[in-house]
Design an enzyme around this catalytic site. Structure first.
Site, PDB file in Angstrom:
ATOM      1  N   HIS A  83      54.434  77.568 -74.399  1.00 35.18           N
ATOM      2  CA  HIS A  83      53.141  77.371 -75.049  1.00 35.18           C
ATOM      3  C   HIS A  83      52.904  75.904 -75.416  1.00 35.18           C
ATOM      4  O   HIS A  83      51.786  75.412 -75.334  1.00 35.18           O
ATOM      5  CB  HIS A  83      53.071  78.245 -76.308  1.00 35.18           C
ATOM      6  CG  HIS A  83      51.703  78.367 -76.895  1.00 35.18           C
ATOM      7  ND1 HIS A  83      50.725  79.158 -76.342  1.00 35.18           N
ATOM      8  CD2 HIS A  83      51.150  77.786 -77.979  1.00 35.18           C
ATOM      9  CE1 HIS A  83      49.622  79.067 -77.066  1.00 35.18           C
ATOM     10  NE2 HIS A  83      49.853  78.240 -78.067  1.00 35.18           N
ATOM     11  N   HIS A 142      44.485  83.096 -77.701  1.00 33.72           N
ATOM     12  CA  HIS A 142      45.242  83.681 -78.809  1.00 33.72           C
ATOM     13  C   HIS A 142      45.525  85.132 -78.433  1.00 33.72           C
ATOM     14  O   HIS A 142      45.193  86.072 -79.159  1.00 33.72           O
ATOM     15  CB  HIS A 142      44.468  83.564 -80.131  1.00 33.72           C
ATOM     16  CG  HIS A 142      45.328  83.044 -81.243  1.00 33.72           C
ATOM     17  ND1 HIS A 142      45.317  83.558 -82.505  1.00 33.72           N
ATOM     18  CD2 HIS A 142      46.257  82.054 -81.267  1.00 33.72           C
ATOM     19  CE1 HIS A 142      46.188  82.908 -83.262  1.00 33.72           C
ATOM     20  NE2 HIS A 142      46.763  81.980 -82.529  1.00 33.72           N
TER      21      HIS A 142
END
Length: 730
Positions: A44, A90
């Site tokens: 990420h 998200h």
């Protein structure tokens, strides 16, 4: 396996990465250092599987002020105005806890924008859910929509556009992609590059808690049966605090106090401090006892890895501390001097008067792993030859009604009714059109934005699919009269360690690059989300593209609702009748094979710019691009929006009527023009070698075909608007 190796693997690192860390440090890292490495080296934050391929993206353009590498991208819209924008995922948090996952996704993307000095002026979203029949889908959809609305509405930023799709591949991993646009003076943009030695490092915003610890690592992991145990890694948002933080930051930005500013997003204080120091080629020293905490006895490890929301890290000019503190005190926001910049080029952490971590910044940034993963090229699927008998028992009116009530075409008003799309008073085209449009306050300019994806096309052939989404974004902006400027991308894929998934990623990126370069539509920001996979089942490749364009005079904006009886409807662009991978083929013919429609970039550019020329010369009354469901679905939406009908011309010497009306060929627009303007429009189209068909004439009511088919607008509207509402109520 040693105890230390096991701890490293529990943090998401692999054995080789752990050995590399020990080799770089020439010692075994302590638990705080290991946590910092795991945060900075996860997928990420480090982009270790994607970085090699992202370098190939087309990122430069005449109007690009800032491309990828900052908190968000920036484009010039003239008069010293600039738009700051970005889209981010998200996904994992929203699947575990849909309300907070979606809410904090919106909060995080807004901070990425206002940390650059821009006031947010619009939000968008691209949300994707599993099959409507799946037991979790309804509650996930309800929670995500409430979370997006709950945060955006409270902070007072309009949600102007979005996209919602359903597909069984998202049953175990929904996607929540949030996008924000902000307005800034191009001479007052703030960056995250630290500069200067012994400059104070300031913590502002909410107090640090234990929520969100390992959030970034969790976002880089495959889900399993223990998904519920991951709830503590989901952050909790507070939009009211974010609003105060926004106003305080913008007030401080009014002078020259700030050297650098960074949102504490994924990996919290760790990533923000490391990234600022890395960009400035400096060191940073932090005293963790000075970090405002809302929970007792938090350890250095917890403080550094917390992903508590509504927090920023600032490097200030010396002597500006007192003035800055007064501003944050006024807004009732925590302000703490927690460290300073150094020339050590290390991150040095102190706690209880002991040094608890000491890592060279380069080890965390430049020395993060970069993988050249194996990938498989995906061939263009073989074409399917549909036969006459496939269509024999079908009626156009029945097919149209069925498509209008499918989950991916039906009206999504139930969703956007829960968003405030008019707050701030500058929204001039609301959700439900081709693009949302907001006026630049106090000027004649307006900015258009849309967000698009096409997982089915990308799954069938990633290279074509990647090109198609960029073109779809281009068309959506042109359809409202905007000149397309730039895009942001959110690249949602499965496990990159699998060759097929990695191949999907590589070829989608290739397609995006090819299209954005040809259309002069550069990528200025973005995000990669891998490991969207549960129990070995991954999502279909879903790159989301957020496009932004400029309307120089907002009074020239175009909408899709039909305007006047007697006007003529043209189809700009040639219709071949491509049904493979279409909504019609899937839902009517139950056929899921075949290639997606061809993307001809010359036609896209030529047809789009010619359509824009017609709009700029005030020759078009309404416009809508042709996409899912083909011409018949597109014209039906225009009829429903304008409460008008159309008498469709008889098809003479054209292809099979089902192919013509339901084919999903690219590079096409439906435009409404006045009869008296047809000669002029005809000349412009011919001069630019753009093919067009006369589809029909606007009438007061009904969709009428020459073979006596009459479809009531009221009946079609009920069909189109009822599915989602009924689904959510039942």
């Amino acid at each position: 396996m040693t105890v230390n190796e096991k701890v490293a693997i529990d943090h998401g690192l692999n054995k080789d990465e752990y050995e590399k860390i020990c080799d770089l440090l020439k010692r075994v890292p302590n638990i705080t250092e290991l946590g910092i490495f795991s945060a900075m080296w996860n997928e990420h934050c480090s982009y270790k599987s994607s970085r090699k391929h992202l370098k190939n993206l087309h990122t430069k353009g005449k109007k690009v002020i800032q491309g990828p590498g900052e908190n968000a991208g920036v484009i010039d819209i003239g008069d010293d105005d600039a738009i700051v924008f970005k889209i981010e995922s998200h996904n994992h948090p929203s699947f575990i806890e849909p309300y907070q996952g979606a809410a904090t996704g919106v909060g995080g993307i807004m901070r990425d924008v206002f940390t650059m000095g821009a006031r947010p002026i619009a939000n968008l979203n691209s949300i994707h859910f599993g099959s409507p029949q799946h037991k979790k889908t309804k509650n996930l959809l309800r929670g995500v929509v409430k979370g997006i609305g709950g945060y955006g509405n409270c902070i007072g930023v309009p949600t102007i556009a979005g996209q919602t799709t359903f597909d069984e591949s998202y049953n175990g991993n929904i996607l929540v992609n949030a996008m924000t646009l902000g307005l800034v003076n191009k001479n007052k943009i703030f960056y995250s590059k630290a500069a200067g030695i012994n400059k104070p490092v300031i913590y502002v915003g909410s107090k640090t808690g234990r929520d969100g610890i390992h959030g970034a690592s969790m976002a880089s992991a495959v889900f399993d049966d223990k998904i519920e145990e991951k709830k503590p890694t989901v952050q909790v948002g507070d939009p009211f605090t974010e609003k105060l933080l926004l106003e305080a930051c913008l007030e401080l930005m009014a002078d020259d106090s700030i050297i650098a500013i960074q949102d504490m997003g994924a990996a919290g204080l760790t990533s923000s401090s490391v990234e600022m120091a890395s960009k400035g080629k400096l060191g940073i020293e932090l005293n963790l006892n000075k970090v405002p905490c809302r929970e007792e006895k938090m350890s250095p490890y917890e403080i550094m890895l917390s992903e508590s929301q509504e927090r920023m890290l600032i490097v200030l000019e010396n002597g500006k501390e007192e003035k800055a503190k007064k501003i944050f005190d006024k807004w009732d926001i925590d302000f703490a001097i927690i460290g300073k910049t150094t020339n050590s080029k290390n991150i040095e952490l102190y706690f209880d008067e002991k040094k608890v971590a000491n890592i060279p910044i380069d080890f965390l940034a430049e020395n993060a792993p970069v993988y050249d993963r194996k990938w498989k090229k995906i061939k263009l699927p073989q074409s399917i030859k549909f036969k006459k008998q496939d269509f024999k028992a079908l009626k156009i009116e029945n097919c149209l009604k069925k498509l209008l009530s499918t989950a991916n075409i039906c009206d999504k008003q139930w969703i956007w009714d829960q968003y405030d799309h008019t707050v701030m008073g500058d929204t001039i085209q609301k959700p439900g059109g081709d693009s949302g449009v907001v006026r630049i306050h106090g000027t004649s300019k307006a900015v258009a934005a849309s967000v698009d994806s096409s997982a089915l096309y990308c799954f069938a052939h990633p290279l074509s699919g990647g090109k198609q989404i960029v073109c779809e974004s281009w068309r959506n902006l042109i359809s409202v009269g905007a000149n397309p400027i730039a895009i942001t991308n959110c690249l949602n894929f499965g496990n990159p360690e699998k060759e097929k998934n990695m191949g999907e990623f590589v070829e989608c990126v290739h397609g995006i690059t090819e299209a954005s370069k040809y259309l002069d539509f550069p990528v200025v920001s973005g995000n990669v989300s891998f490991y969207n996979e549960t129990k070995d089942k991954g999502i279909k490749p879903t790159p989301s593209i957020g496009g932004v364009g400029l309307i120089k005079n907002y009074q020239n904006m175009i909408s899709m609702d039909l305007k006047h009886t007697g006007n003529i409807i043209l189809v700009i662009g040639k219709t071949i009748g491509h049904l493979e991978q279409s909504t019609f083929a899937r839902n009517i013919l139950s056929e899921k094979k075949g290639p997606p429609p061809e993307v001809n970039l010359f036609n896209e550019k030529n047809n789009g710019l010619t359509t824009l020329k017609l709009i700029n010369e005030m020759l078009i009354e309404s416009c809508h691009d042709v996409s899912l469901g083909g011409i018949i679905v597109a014209i039906t939406k225009m009829c429903l929006k304008g409460r008008k009908g159309i008498k469709i011309n008889q098809l003479k010497g054209l292809i099979n009527k089902f192919e013509y009306f339901f084919g999903e060929d690219q590079a096409r627009y439906l435009v409404e023009i006045k009869k008296e303007n047809l000669p002029k429009v005809n000349n412009i189209l011919k001069e630019n070698s753009v093919h067009y068909d006369e589809l029909g004439t606007v009438i007061d009511e009904n969709i009428e075909f020459s073979d006596e088919i009459k479809l009531s607008i009221d009946d079609l509207e009920k069909t189109y608007k009822s599915w989602l509402r009924k689904y959510m109520i039942n």
